[in-house]
Scaffold this active site. Structure first.
Site, short mmCIF file in Angstrom:
data_model
loop_
_atom_site.label_atom_id
_atom_site.label_comp_id
_atom_site.label_asym_id
_atom_site.label_seq_id
_atom_site.Cartn_x
_atom_site.Cartn_y
_atom_site.Cartn_z
N ASP A 45 0.84 -1.20 0.00
CA ASP A 45 0.00 0.00 0.00
C ASP A 45 0.87 1.24 0.00
O ASP A 45 1.55 1.53 0.99
CB ASP A 45 -0.92 0.02 1.23
CG ASP A 45 -1.84 1.23 1.17
OD1 ASP A 45 -2.77 1.21 0.34
OD2 ASP A 45 -1.59 2.22 1.89
N HIS A 108 -7.10 9.72 -2.60
CA HIS A 108 -6.57 9.64 -1.23
C HIS A 108 -7.55 10.20 -0.19
O HIS A 108 -7.77 9.59 0.86
CB HIS A 108 -5.22 10.37 -1.18
CG HIS A 108 -4.30 9.84 -0.13
ND1 HIS A 108 -2.95 9.74 -0.31
CD2 HIS A 108 -4.52 9.38 1.13
CE1 HIS A 108 -2.38 9.24 0.78
NE2 HIS A 108 -3.31 9.01 1.67
P1 NDP Z 1 0.22 1.30 11.77
O1 NDP Z 1 -1.02 1.22 12.57
O2 NDP Z 1 0.48 0.27 10.75
O3 NDP Z 1 1.45 1.40 12.77
C1 NDP Z 1 2.75 1.59 12.34
C2 NDP Z 1 3.62 1.89 13.55
O4 NDP Z 1 3.61 0.79 14.46
C3 NDP Z 1 5.05 2.15 13.19
O5 NDP Z 1 5.53 3.10 14.10
C4 NDP Z 1 5.73 0.79 13.41
O6 NDP Z 1 7.08 1.00 13.76
C5 NDP Z 1 4.94 0.26 14.58
N1 NDP Z 1 4.79 -1.22 14.53
C6 NDP Z 1 4.52 -1.97 13.45
N2 NDP Z 1 4.41 -3.27 13.77
C7 NDP Z 1 4.63 -3.34 15.09
C8 NDP Z 1 4.66 -4.42 16.00
N3 NDP Z 1 4.45 -5.67 15.61
N4 NDP Z 1 4.93 -4.14 17.31
C9 NDP Z 1 5.14 -2.88 17.72
N5 NDP Z 1 5.11 -1.81 16.89
C10 NDP Z 1 4.86 -2.05 15.59
O7 NDP Z 1 0.25 2.78 11.17
P2 NDP Z 1 0.26 3.54 9.79
O8 NDP Z 1 -0.31 4.86 10.09
O9 NDP Z 1 1.56 3.44 9.12
O10 NDP Z 1 -0.82 2.79 8.89
C11 NDP Z 1 -0.51 1.69 8.09
C12 NDP Z 1 -0.59 2.01 6.61
O11 NDP Z 1 -1.88 2.46 6.23
C13 NDP Z 1 0.32 3.17 6.19
O12 NDP Z 1 1.67 2.82 6.18
C14 NDP Z 1 -0.27 3.51 4.85
O13 NDP Z 1 0.13 2.57 3.87
C15 NDP Z 1 -1.76 3.39 5.16
N6 NDP Z 1 -2.35 4.70 5.58
C16 NDP Z 1 -3.27 5.28 4.74
C17 NDP Z 1 -3.87 6.47 5.07
C18 NDP Z 1 -4.87 7.06 4.15
O14 NDP Z 1 -5.23 8.22 4.33
N7 NDP Z 1 -5.34 6.34 3.17
C19 NDP Z 1 -3.52 7.20 6.31
C20 NDP Z 1 -2.57 6.50 7.14
C21 NDP Z 1 -2.03 5.30 6.77
P3 NDP Z 1 8.34 0.63 12.82
O15 NDP Z 1 7.99 0.92 11.41
O16 NDP Z 1 9.42 1.53 13.34
O17 NDP Z 1 8.63 -0.83 13.06
#
Ligand code: NDP
Length: 280
Positions: A45, A108
């Site tokens: 994504d 978006h």
């Molecule tokens: P998430 O809910 O996926 O959380 C990501 C965070 O959690 C990062 O800081 C990551 O750290 C941490 N993390 C991931 N896995 C673990 C784990 N197993 N244990 C502990 N911490 C963990 O957040 P996002 O906001 O990134 O959402 C996911 C995806 O959704 C985005 O990347 C994007 O592709 C999409 N999105 C779409 C939006 C829209 O408007 N359409 C808006 C927001 C997101 P680290 O990476 O440092 O490991």
């Protein structure tokens, strides 16, 4: 639990997507895509606004998985709404990703009444560009993101092609039941962004207690819970052991009573990003 969902145009979409927001471009993007694909993810994504499509594209190219096995999503950003601008934005994403087609392209965020008097027209114009790209075979499926029922209604009225997907915030602390039910009734697949609440829901005591019952982490519980609600989760991580952990969710089943417990939790850990009130 199915490894794929089938969209309303019969395209198959892998049931977990790998999130890329806030993944730095360059080596980090390349490596995290390689690692994720190696652990079994087949769905990425992305979005133009994430500023990392070049790295993501290189990761796709070098990960060793056949392009046809992968499902790649991008999104047209808010400054590129409208017919001509959306067409151009698509070409830029395709070029940055070094691909010749996308599996899914999303609007978006909706244009809304809060900012535009002609918001419905703007969304319909952007949608017309998506339909054209779809009809030209450049995209296998088209959809929206952050559209609530009142944004979808006018879009559906004028659309020739129904959106296949609506990507919205979805985690145990923010469920958007009305929107999810509306999409379900209209055969639109819901994808859940921030399925871990950007890490903010992982410390919750109730979720910890439930996760312990299955010997799973809270992150795995959140991902599985989304899937059992028929919402396609998009967990993001750049940390190899977390990338792996987040995909190990096919070997347990959350009981009906635990699903209910989570489904009934009060709101917490939401991003506060509401499509009618965002400033961007
Ligand atoms: P998430 O809910 O996926 O959380 C990501 C965070 O959690 C990062 O800081 C990551 O750290 C941490 N993390 C991931 N896995 C673990 C784990 N197993 N244990 C502990 N911490 C963990 O957040 P996002 O906001 O990134 O959402 C996911 C995806 O959704 C985005 O990347 C994007 O592709 C999409 N999105 C779409 C939006 C829209 O408007 N359409 C808006 C927001 C997101 P680290 O990476 O440092 O490991």
């Amino acid at each position: 639990m199915k490894e794929y969902y089938t969209l309303n145009n019969d395209v198959k979409i892998p049931s977990i997507g790998f999130g890329t927001w806030q993944t730095p471009d360059g080596e980090t993007a390349i490596n995290s895509i390689k690692i994720a694909m190696n652990y079994g993810y087949r769905h990425i994504d992305g979005a133009a606004i994430y500023g990392n499509e070049k790295g993501v594209g290189t990761g796709i190219k070098v990960c060793g998985i056949d392009r046809k096995e992968l499902f790649v999503t991008s999104k047209v950003w808010n400054s590129e709404r409208g017919y001509e601008t959306a067409l151009k934005a698509f070409e830029k994403s395709l070029k940055d990703l070094q691909l010749d087609y996308l599996d899914l392209y999303l609007i978006h965020w909706p244009a809304t009444a809060n900012k535009f008097t002609n918001w419905q027209q703007i969304n319909s114009d952007t949608w017309r560009a998506m339909e054209q790209l779809y009809n030209n075979g450049k995209i296998r499926a088209i959809g929206v993101s952050n559209f609530l029922e009142h944004h979808l209604d006018p879009l559906l009225e004028n659309a020739e092609i129904m959106p296949s997907v609506n990507q919205i915030e979805f985690h145990p602390g923010y469920k958007q039941n009305d929107c999810v039910n509306f999409c379900r009734d209209n055969n639109i697949q819901v994808e859940g962004w921030s399925p871990l609440g950007r890490g903010k829901v992982l410390g919750n005591a109730t979720l910890k207690e439930i996760a312990n019952r299955y010997n799973k982490s809270v992150a795995q519980l959140c991902i599985r819970w989304a899937m059992q609600n028929n919402v396609l989760p998009l967990p993001k991580s750049i940390t190899p052991n977390r990338i792996k952990e987040n995909f190990e969710v096919f070997d347990f089943n959350i009981s009906e009573s635990d699903m209910e417990l989570i489904n009934e939790m009060d709101e917490f850990g939401g991003s506060g990003l509401h499509p009618d009130h965002i400033e961007f």
